[in-house]
Design an enzyme around this catalytic site. Sequence first.
Site, PDB file in Angstrom:
ATOM      1  N   LYS A 136     -19.623 -20.125 -12.230  1.00  0.00           N
ATOM      2  CA  LYS A 136     -18.835 -19.903 -13.446  1.00  0.00           C
ATOM      3  C   LYS A 136     -17.433 -19.436 -13.086  1.00  0.00           C
ATOM      4  O   LYS A 136     -16.427 -19.892 -13.651  1.00  0.00           O
ATOM      5  CB  LYS A 136     -19.533 -18.854 -14.308  1.00  0.00           C
ATOM      6  CG  LYS A 136     -19.015 -18.777 -15.726  1.00  0.00           C
ATOM      7  CD  LYS A 136     -19.646 -19.869 -16.556  1.00  0.00           C
ATOM      8  CE  LYS A 136     -19.350 -19.683 -18.024  1.00  0.00           C
ATOM      9  NZ  LYS A 136     -20.209 -20.526 -18.853  1.00  0.00           N
ATOM     10  N   TYR A 163       0.853  -1.179   0.000  1.00  0.00           N
ATOM     11  CA  TYR A 163       0.000   0.000   0.000  1.00  0.00           C
ATOM     12  C   TYR A 163       0.893   1.234   0.000  1.00  0.00           C
ATOM     13  O   TYR A 163       1.896   1.268  -0.698  1.00  0.00           O
ATOM     14  CB  TYR A 163      -0.975  -0.055   1.187  1.00  0.00           C
ATOM     15  CG  TYR A 163      -2.149   0.878   0.994  1.00  0.00           C
ATOM     16  CD1 TYR A 163      -2.926   0.833  -0.163  1.00  0.00           C
ATOM     17  CD2 TYR A 163      -2.486   1.790   1.974  1.00  0.00           C
ATOM     18  CE1 TYR A 163      -3.983   1.688  -0.347  1.00  0.00           C
ATOM     19  CE2 TYR A 163      -3.558   2.660   1.804  1.00  0.00           C
ATOM     20  CZ  TYR A 163      -4.303   2.602   0.636  1.00  0.00           C
ATOM     21  OH  TYR A 163      -5.356   3.456   0.460  1.00  0.00           O
TER      22      TYR A 163
END
Length: 372
Positions: free
Chosen positions: A74, A19
């Site tokens: 999926k 970060y």
Amino acid sequence: MSIAASVPIRDAHDLSLAYTPGVARVCEAIATDPEVAHDYTWVSNTVAVVTDGTAVLGLGDIGPAASMPVMEGKAILFKQFGGVDAIPIALDTTDVDEIVETVVRLAPSFGGINLEDISSPRCFEIERRLVERLDIPVFHDDQHGTAVVTLAALINSARLTDRDLQDLKVVISGAGAAGVAIMKILQSAGVRKIAVVDRAGVIHPGRDDLNDVKRWLADQTAGWARPGSIADALDEADVFIGVSGGTVPEEAVARMAPEAIVFAMANPHPEVHPDVAHQYARVVATGRSDFPNQINNVLVFPGIFRGALDVRATRISEDMKIAAATAIADLVGDDLSETYVIPSPFDSRVATAVSRAVTDSARREGLARRPY
């Protein structure tokens, strides 16, 4: 499903890289050259699985919230079979313009777009407009995944019955997303004698009840298709491909040519029950896992996106789809038989073979931004 970091964050140093301030350097690099986003972010390996919930599996228009389990499933298959990260996105709109604009605005976060379970005929326009506006692969799996695996099974069925694709007499039952895409890919592969049937019978130029998509189908198949019922169309036909969810009478199947090929792919109830089909056909395939020769899209979409992402393809072409179908068919090899014209979804070779075929085709066509 879950999302996990690919690197550990164990201390302040790791945090400074993952970060602030470390990410600022990456942001600046991407701002200077947007292409490096593929190297330094998840974009290069992440696909959006997008639906509006209007045509879910065999469930129909159940809405975006209820469609989410299918989209998650999926995404799991993308990861399991292709190593591709996929994010399910269910949109609370059925408006074509709104869907297109939303996906275009989301696209910078992804390396590809998999459209899923969007009703016909809107799905055709949505895909077409997204392909025109985006420079990343856009793939409507209900159309093209089904078409690719159907062609793969047909290649081997024709080989088994000693037929050439160009000589086959094919009847497609269903003029929705899958039926249209199957007709297109079969034509591209050399099949010339195709009739498409809907609830009103054979689609032909003389009908006055056709929408734009069906008028296009009528024009494309006018050289062979003749007015009549599905039984009329199946008279001496070599191949039946069912993607309609309807029922085909046994007497119609009985009118097919000797050593017929029957792909009854509706789920959970095939248009022709395999026990009936076997009385008249040499090769029988379904969409179900409890019968031999399962025609399953999982053989296609993980490998197609794996290959397209690996070379940063700008789109997925018809040649790439045919290359994928050929690669799947080739895996059967000398083991070809009436009960084995298509590999198992759990055949670990499939995704790799499809990926390689897609990358090679993309490079040949100049669609690969990573040419090596």
